[in-house]
Design a protein around this motif. Sequence first.
Motif, short mmCIF file in Angstrom:
data_model
loop_
_atom_site.label_atom_id
_atom_site.label_comp_id
_atom_site.label_asym_id
_atom_site.label_seq_id
_atom_site.Cartn_x
_atom_site.Cartn_y
_atom_site.Cartn_z
N ALA A 92 34.91 38.98 46.38
CA ALA A 92 34.96 40.09 45.43
C ALA A 92 33.66 40.10 44.63
O ALA A 92 33.12 39.05 44.29
CB ALA A 92 36.16 39.94 44.51
N ARG A 93 33.15 41.28 44.32
CA ARG A 93 31.80 41.41 43.77
C ARG A 93 31.82 41.37 42.22
O ARG A 93 31.56 42.36 41.54
CB ARG A 93 31.15 42.69 44.29
N TYR A 94 32.14 40.22 41.68
CA TYR A 94 32.03 39.95 40.25
C TYR A 94 32.14 38.44 40.07
O TYR A 94 32.56 37.72 40.98
CB TYR A 94 33.13 40.66 39.45
N THR A 102 33.59 36.25 34.44
CA THR A 102 33.77 37.57 33.85
C THR A 102 35.25 37.93 33.82
O THR A 102 35.77 38.40 32.80
CB THR A 102 32.99 38.63 34.64
N PHE A 103 35.92 37.72 34.94
CA PHE A 103 37.37 37.97 34.99
C PHE A 103 38.10 37.11 33.98
O PHE A 103 38.97 37.59 33.24
CB PHE A 103 37.90 37.70 36.40
N LYS A 146 41.13 32.40 39.89
CA LYS A 146 40.59 32.49 41.23
C LYS A 146 39.88 33.83 41.44
O LYS A 146 40.44 34.88 41.10
CB LYS A 146 41.70 32.35 42.27
N ARG A 147 38.70 33.78 42.00
CA ARG A 147 38.05 35.01 42.46
C ARG A 147 38.35 35.13 43.95
O ARG A 147 37.94 34.29 44.74
CB ARG A 147 36.54 34.96 42.23
N PRO A 148 39.06 36.18 44.37
CA PRO A 148 39.49 36.26 45.76
C PRO A 148 38.41 36.79 46.69
O PRO A 148 37.38 37.32 46.25
CB PRO A 148 40.64 37.26 45.69
N GLN A 149 38.66 36.65 47.96
CA GLN A 149 37.93 37.39 48.98
C GLN A 149 38.67 38.69 49.23
O GLN A 149 39.90 38.75 49.11
CB GLN A 149 37.85 36.59 50.28
N ASP A 152 35.45 45.04 42.97
CA ASP A 152 34.10 44.89 42.44
C ASP A 152 34.09 45.00 40.92
O ASP A 152 35.10 45.34 40.29
CB ASP A 152 33.14 45.90 43.07
N VAL A 153 32.93 44.73 40.32
CA VAL A 153 32.83 44.63 38.87
C VAL A 153 33.04 45.97 38.19
O VAL A 153 33.54 46.02 37.05
CB VAL A 153 31.46 44.01 38.47
N SER A 154 32.70 47.07 38.84
CA SER A 154 32.91 48.38 38.21
C SER A 154 34.39 48.64 38.00
O SER A 154 34.80 49.15 36.95
CB SER A 154 32.29 49.49 39.06
N ASP A 155 35.23 48.26 38.98
CA ASP A 155 36.68 48.41 38.81
C ASP A 155 37.20 47.45 37.75
O ASP A 155 38.12 47.79 37.00
CB ASP A 155 37.39 48.14 40.14
N LEU A 156 36.63 46.25 37.70
CA LEU A 156 37.05 45.27 36.70
C LEU A 156 36.76 45.79 35.29
O LEU A 156 37.59 45.65 34.38
CB LEU A 156 36.32 43.95 36.94
#
Length: 295
Positions: free
Chosen positions: A3-5, A9-10, A98-101, A153-157
């Motif tokens: 995932a692109r963040y 940050t999460f 966890k940052r997922p794939q 991705d980070v924009s959705d986050l």
Amino acid sequence: MDARYEEKTFENYFNNELDRKTSIYFPLGQVQEGIVGLDSAAHSKSWHLWRKLGYPFWFSPPFSGVELQDIANEMERYLSKEVHNIPAMKVNLLFQYKRPQFITMSSGAEWHLWKRKYFRYSLYAEQHALLSHIEATFGQDAVVLYAAPAVEDVSDLVKLKMAGTIIDNTNYRRASELNGHHRNTYIKAGTYSQACSKPKRIENFSLIELIENTEPEAQRENGQLLVKFAKRINSSMLEANGIGYLGTAFVHRMSQFKDYELERFSLFFAILTMSVFREVTGCQWIIPLSSSQNA
């Protein structure tokens, strides 16, 4: 693909939202973390540090620093007042973020379970064994959760942060639910998961409801809860020493404080223990609070 963040940050967005939506206590606040770190605190010449500890405004460098025991004594008094003046603590929450794939192709090993794009994260055997052991040891006194966003991705986050819906878009799994598996997969928050390698369906649950429905244990003072929990964490990590890298790293880190006799500052030492635990394992320690104030 990942995932692109950044995972941090999460974690920050999640904790901030949890703070707004529930009554919680972060024992490892920024002030405490900065002070209990041996490398930054013992004999520190930081003027800002001593201002936080209550030294006079004119107290400025150059000076030789202050003994760590003096810092511990100041922090013990500060923590004693703080934990007495907050509502009753309910239960200890340990989050492993966890940052997922994000799997987008049918060649993904678990594609047949979903037949569509899905998220997955891997479990690290030694880390999971430790978390599962802690959950089993503490019973109702602790909830150990994996938390992974259903976000690509980070924009959705960022959009979810602005809408205040990070928590609702996070997948939660108790550590014990993933025993015997090396991965967890899901398509979005609010739905079930499929743990692998041998697929197992695991129903979702509401984190906020879990927190709100937990009742504080009767006749247990906040300071006693913190000290007791930290001692049991310390025991669990000592049991893991020699078995794998996490327990060994914890013991080595704590050994730096051995000569300072900090155990007599019980609350300070509890926070110090949990700070090292978080440093070594990456687990966030959070305590939900009762809605009613202490007398």
